[in-house]
Design a protein around this motif. Structure first.
Motif, mmCIF file in Angstrom:
data_model
loop_
_atom_site.group_PDB
_atom_site.id
_atom_site.type_symbol
_atom_site.label_atom_id
_atom_site.label_comp_id
_atom_site.label_asym_id
_atom_site.label_seq_id
_atom_site.Cartn_x
_atom_site.Cartn_y
_atom_site.Cartn_z
ATOM 1 N N LEU A 74 0.827 -1.208 0.000
ATOM 2 C CA LEU A 74 0.000 0.000 0.000
ATOM 3 C C LEU A 74 0.856 1.251 0.000
ATOM 4 C CD1 LEU A 74 -2.919 -0.794 2.505
ATOM 5 C CD2 LEU A 74 -2.997 -0.793 0.004
ATOM 6 N N ALA A 75 1.943 1.217 0.769
ATOM 7 C CA ALA A 75 2.811 2.389 0.894
ATOM 8 C C ALA A 75 3.532 2.715 -0.414
ATOM 9 C CB ALA A 75 3.831 2.158 2.001
ATOM 10 N N LYS A 76 3.655 1.736 -1.294
ATOM 11 C CA LYS A 76 4.388 1.940 -2.548
ATOM 12 C C LYS A 76 3.496 2.333 -3.723
ATOM 13 C CE LYS A 76 7.923 -1.429 -1.207
ATOM 14 N NZ LYS A 76 8.534 -2.756 -1.523
ATOM 15 N N ILE A 77 2.182 2.350 -3.520
ATOM 16 C CA ILE A 77 1.267 2.687 -4.612
ATOM 17 C C ILE A 77 1.374 4.175 -4.940
ATOM 18 C CG2 ILE A 77 -1.158 2.840 -5.301
ATOM 19 C CD1 ILE A 77 -1.665 0.348 -3.593
ATOM 20 N N GLU A 78 1.620 4.488 -6.215
ATOM 21 C CA GLU A 78 1.854 5.877 -6.615
ATOM 22 C C GLU A 78 0.852 6.396 -7.636
ATOM 23 O OE1 GLU A 78 5.844 5.873 -7.996
ATOM 24 O OE2 GLU A 78 6.732 5.774 -5.976
ATOM 25 N N THR A 79 0.059 5.504 -8.223
ATOM 26 C CA THR A 79 -0.939 5.939 -9.204
ATOM 27 C C THR A 79 -2.259 5.244 -8.916
ATOM 28 O OG1 THR A 79 -0.494 4.158 -10.804
ATOM 29 C CG2 THR A 79 0.872 6.163 -10.963
ATOM 30 N N LYS A 80 -3.349 5.843 -9.389
ATOM 31 C CA LYS A 80 -4.657 5.229 -9.159
ATOM 32 C C LYS A 80 -4.790 3.913 -9.913
ATOM 33 C CE LYS A 80 -7.021 7.971 -12.724
ATOM 34 N NZ LYS A 80 -8.116 8.938 -12.972
ATOM 35 N N GLU A 81 -4.046 3.783 -11.029
ATOM 36 C CA GLU A 81 -4.080 2.524 -11.784
ATOM 37 C C GLU A 81 -3.463 1.393 -10.962
ATOM 38 O OE1 GLU A 81 -4.591 5.856 -14.472
ATOM 39 O OE2 GLU A 81 -2.967 5.397 -13.057
ATOM 40 N N SER A 140 -9.997 3.962 9.332
ATOM 41 C CA SER A 140 -8.997 4.603 10.187
ATOM 42 C C SER A 140 -7.744 5.006 9.419
ATOM 43 C CB SER A 140 -8.614 3.682 11.349
ATOM 44 O OG SER A 140 -7.955 2.519 10.882
ATOM 45 N N ILE A 141 -7.539 4.407 8.239
ATOM 46 C CA ILE A 141 -6.397 4.822 7.411
ATOM 47 C C ILE A 141 -6.861 5.542 6.146
ATOM 48 C CG2 ILE A 141 -4.881 3.013 8.281
ATOM 49 C CD1 ILE A 141 -5.353 1.507 5.628
ATOM 50 N N GLY A 142 -8.127 5.961 6.128
ATOM 51 C CA GLY A 142 -8.605 6.805 5.045
ATOM 52 C C GLY A 142 -9.047 6.091 3.789
ATOM 53 N N ILE A 143 -9.334 4.786 3.894
ATOM 54 C CA ILE A 143 -9.753 4.052 2.690
ATOM 55 C C ILE A 143 -11.231 3.681 2.761
ATOM 56 C CG2 ILE A 143 -9.366 2.016 1.258
ATOM 57 C CD1 ILE A 143 -6.504 1.947 2.263
ATOM 58 N N GLY A 144 -11.607 2.891 3.752
ATOM 59 C CA GLY A 144 -12.973 2.381 3.821
ATOM 60 C C GLY A 144 -13.035 0.963 3.273
ATOM 61 N N PRO A 145 -13.899 0.112 3.839
ATOM 62 C CA PRO A 145 -13.990 -1.300 3.435
ATOM 63 C C PRO A 145 -14.865 -1.472 2.198
ATOM 64 C CG PRO A 145 -15.499 -0.898 5.221
ATOM 65 C CD PRO A 145 -14.786 0.410 4.977
ATOM 66 N N PHE A 146 -14.449 -0.882 1.086
ATOM 67 C CA PHE A 146 -15.326 -0.846 -0.082
ATOM 68 C C PHE A 146 -15.363 -2.160 -0.852
ATOM 69 C CE2 PHE A 146 -13.976 3.616 0.600
ATOM 70 C CZ PHE A 146 -15.212 4.098 0.981
ATOM 71 N N ALA A 249 -1.059 7.839 7.503
ATOM 72 C CA ALA A 249 -1.564 6.823 8.427
ATOM 73 C C ALA A 249 -0.788 5.521 8.285
ATOM 74 C CB ALA A 249 -3.051 6.581 8.179
ATOM 75 N N ILE A 250 -0.497 5.125 7.054
ATOM 76 C CA ILE A 250 0.257 3.896 6.820
ATOM 77 C C ILE A 250 1.686 4.044 7.342
ATOM 78 C CG2 ILE A 250 1.253 2.423 5.026
ATOM 79 C CD1 ILE A 250 -1.294 2.881 3.396
ATOM 80 N N ALA A 251 2.291 5.205 7.120
ATOM 81 C CA ALA A 251 3.650 5.450 7.602
ATOM 82 C C ALA A 251 3.710 5.365 9.130
ATOM 83 C CB ALA A 251 4.137 6.815 7.130
ATOM 84 N N LYS A 252 2.703 5.927 9.814
ATOM 85 C CA LYS A 252 2.648 5.872 11.276
ATOM 86 C C LYS A 252 2.492 4.433 11.748
ATOM 87 C CE LYS A 252 0.656 10.479 11.981
ATOM 88 N NZ LYS A 252 -0.558 11.236 12.415
ATOM 89 N N PHE A 253 1.656 3.678 11.053
ATOM 90 C CA PHE A 253 1.427 2.288 11.432
ATOM 91 C C PHE A 253 2.715 1.475 11.275
ATOM 92 C CE2 PHE A 253 0.514 -2.118 10.420
ATOM 93 C CZ PHE A 253 -0.374 -2.488 11.413
ATOM 94 N N LYS A 254 3.410 1.664 10.164
ATOM 95 C CA LYS A 254 4.639 0.911 9.918
ATOM 96 C C LYS A 254 5.726 1.288 10.912
ATOM 97 C CE LYS A 254 6.055 -0.037 5.864
ATOM 98 N NZ LYS A 254 6.631 0.114 4.514
ATOM 99 N N ALA A 255 5.799 2.594 11.263
ATOM 100 C CA ALA A 255 6.793 3.042 12.237
ATOM 101 C C ALA A 255 6.506 2.443 13.611
ATOM 102 C CB ALA A 255 6.781 4.565 12.313
ATOM 103 N N LYS A 256 5.236 2.370 13.969
ATOM 104 C CA LYS A 256 4.847 1.792 15.253
ATOM 105 C C LYS A 256 5.153 0.301 15.298
ATOM 106 C CE LYS A 256 0.872 1.364 18.364
ATOM 107 N NZ LYS A 256 -0.591 1.658 18.551
#
Length: 259
Positions: A74-81, A140-146, A249-256
């Motif tokens: 998830l942290a490496k995703i850079e485009t919507k594609e 909680s990380i800004g995505i939603g369970p879509f 949010a992902i960066a904080k989670f990974k750091a924790k």
């Protein structure tokens, strides 16, 4: 087939009409795109296999059943594609289970987070152990369970789904999940859970394949549009994962997780 304990694996094994599909990843059984593709492929293959009468889906290890999406990816995703491609992996697994003509038993031996709840909701009969608590953490990380939302809502109803989707940081225990219909059974020990899975899988392995296939169709009635629905949901998640909120949010989670 060798089990890659470093990069994760998906392995099928068939005995006496029962195909057990096991997935594993060293990061709490999280699911990178490769494992999602492998999982969908093995479910599809088992569905076509004439020797397979029933499928058991399980994960490796002794703690978490599935912690959902791989945060490393998830942290490496850079485009919507690329975001769409990643989340379409979950869509592919759910639709593979939905379309599979064989009944699928889920062995839920530990906690389920996010996409892991989606897997538990997509099997036809989930058998858990006490301690297999659940949490839909996506909001909680800004995505939603879509992507997993339709599968979870189908199993537990809109009210219960809204509770775990909105309060995304709160764990619900396994008994809550059983009472809401996500789990068919909840056992006090792993031994008891496995005995029940053994009993049911052997019973189904000696049942009529035609009758089980027809039953499967009725269980999933009304989901015929999920190919397009889950594709759209993957596009939504693929766009949201690019937000600054989600990246932070992902960066904080990974750091924790590393402290």
């Amino acid at each position: 087939m060798a089990k890659d304990l470093v990069n994760g694996y998906v392995t099928p094994e068939t005995h006496n009409g029962i195909t057990t599909i096991e997935f594993f990843h060293p990061q709490s059984n999280s699911l990178p795109r490769r494992l999602l593709s492998d999982l969908a492929h093995e479910i599809h293959t088992a569905g076509l296999d004439k020797e397979t009468k029933v499928i058991v889906l399980r994960s490796g290890g002794e703690k978490t059943f599935c912690s959902g999406a791989s945060f490393d990816e998830l942290a490496k995703i850079e485009t919507k594609e690329k975001g769409y491609d990643f989340f379409s992996g979950f869509a592919g697994v759910i639709n593979a289970m939905r379309k599979c003509p064989k009944l699928i038993i889920g062995r839920i031996h530990g906690k389920c987070v996010g996409g892991g709840v989606g897997l538990a909701a997509s099997v036809d009969y989930a058998i858990s152990v006490e301690g297999a608590d659940i949490k839909l953490s996506e909001l909680s990380i800004g995505i939603g369970p879509f992507v997993v939302g339709p599968a979870v809502q189908r199993k537990i109803g809109l009210s219960a789904f809204s509770q775990i989707a909105v309060d995304a940081t709160m764990w619900r225990n396994a008994d809550w999940a059983r009472r809401k219909g996500l789990y068919a059974e909840c056992h006090p020990s792993v031994e008891s859970m496995d005995e029940s899975i053994h009993r049911l899988s052997n019973t189904l392995a000696h049942s009529s394949p035609e009758a089980m296939s027809e039953l499967k169709k009725t269980l999933w009635l009304g989901t015929e549009d999920w190919d397009s629905l889950l594709t759209h949901r993957a596009e939504v998640s693929g766009r949201l994962v690019l937000s600054n909120f989600t990246k932070e949010a992902i960066a904080k989670f990974k750091a924790k997780a590393t402290t």
